[in-house]
Write a protein that holds these residues in place. Structure first.
Motif: not given
Length: 323
Positions: A124-126, A249, A205, A225, A290
């Motif tokens: 999951s990108p932050y 991520s 995330a 991202d 996610s």
């Protein structure tokens, strides 16, 4: 004598194969324990609880989530490594436990390479977010604010060496900023601290950050991202904002203790793949931000090697240490 010994060894090997097959056939005969290296409320915990519920259905057994926070995940990792290798204890590995901790400490109490990989789970990108009253509405404004007052702003994270900590360190390196670190026990605690105005910013995330953004308690400034996420369509990507190197991520991998029999690992791997293929679970995870990860053990090893190279550079440049 040699012939008798050879026959005896062949018989022993056959018995072991039969025993292993029988063990796999009856496994699991009792509830499983899924050790999570952080407290409740963080992305790893959220994913673990969704996974445990569906994995339990596939195995026809209860999967109990056990949170063991502290020491950047090392407490949980040591407990998982020392657990009985019978398949009834599994571990939710993260970038911190599997990659970063060995880079931060000269000695750690577990061997990240000793675990048996069952399979990748999610990534999951932050999102970088600030408290709603900070007065910064955009990424550019935050960078300008931090540059004008070096050392004044601070950020919360899930602890030294955690991926949220490394995310902010990457942000600092990308923009050449001086921002102070306040470690907490979990990502959930760090987010709560920013919501409560005890810290200025946090990076975590999408499932951890966006509920507070939608509630108006945080401002989301950037998604780390290459492109926007359907789970946070209004948050610009770092690539859009001219900071393509700001990419991080959270990812999770399901692991078994060292020495877990291959037959048992195969049962767990099959159940995991069926779990991750479940349309409802997949949709739920993707709705939260996610992404479901899949791959062979070889692909996992290549993935880990690439992550290790990336974070080694960041850890060394930022001079982060657990000691």
């Amino acid at each position: 004598m040699k012939k008798i010994f050879g026959l005896a060894m062949a018989g022993w090997a056959a018995l072991m194969m039969i025993a292993g097959s029988a063990q796999a056939t009856t496994f699991p005969a009792q509830p499983l324990r899924l050790i999570v290296p952080f407290g409740a409320g963080g992305i790893t915990d959220l994913v673990a609880r969704l996974l445990a519920q569906q994995l339990g259905k596939e195995l026809d057994q209860t999967v109990i989530v056990e949170n063991r926070a502290g020491a950047g995940g090392m407490i949980a990792a040591q407990a998982a490594q020392n657990a009985k290798a019978d398949g009834y204890t599994v571990f939710m590995g993260t970038v911190g436990t599997q990659v970063v901790n060995p880079l931060l400490a000269s000695k750690i109490n577990y061997d990240p390479h000793a675990f048996v990989p069952i399979g990748m789970v999610t990534g999951s990108p932050y999102v970088l977010a600030v408290r709603s009253d900070l007065g910064t509405e955009t990424y550019a404004q935050l960078v300008s604010h931090a540059r004008q007052e070096p050392g004044l702003l601070n950020f919360g994270s899930a602890g030294v060496g955690s991926s949220p900590h490394l995310g902010i360190e990457l942000f600092k390196l990308t923009e050449k900023l001086d921002v102070r670190h306040i470690p907490f026990k979990s990502g959930g605690e760090a987010v709560s601290a920013v919501v409560g105005r005890h810290a200025d910013m946090v990076m975590d995330a999408i499932p951890v950050i966006m509920p507070q953004v939608k509630a108006g308690k945080l401002h989301a400034l950037v998604l780390a991202d290459s492109q926007r996420s359907p789970a946070a369509p209004d948050v610009p990507s770092s690539a859009e904002l001219g900071a393509p190197e700001l990419r991080i991520s959270s990812w999770n991998v399901l692991l078994a203790p060292p020495g877990t029999p291959p037959q048992i690992v195969a049962v767990l791997e099959t159940a995991l793949q069926k779990t991750l293929a479940d349309p409802q679970l997949k949709a739920h995870l993707e709705q939260q931000g996610s992404q479901v990860y899949t791959g062979t053990q070889d692909e996992y090893q290549h993935f880990i090697a690439a992550e290790r190279s990336k974070w080694q550079r960041i850890v060394q440049t930022a001079d982060i240490s657990l000691e």
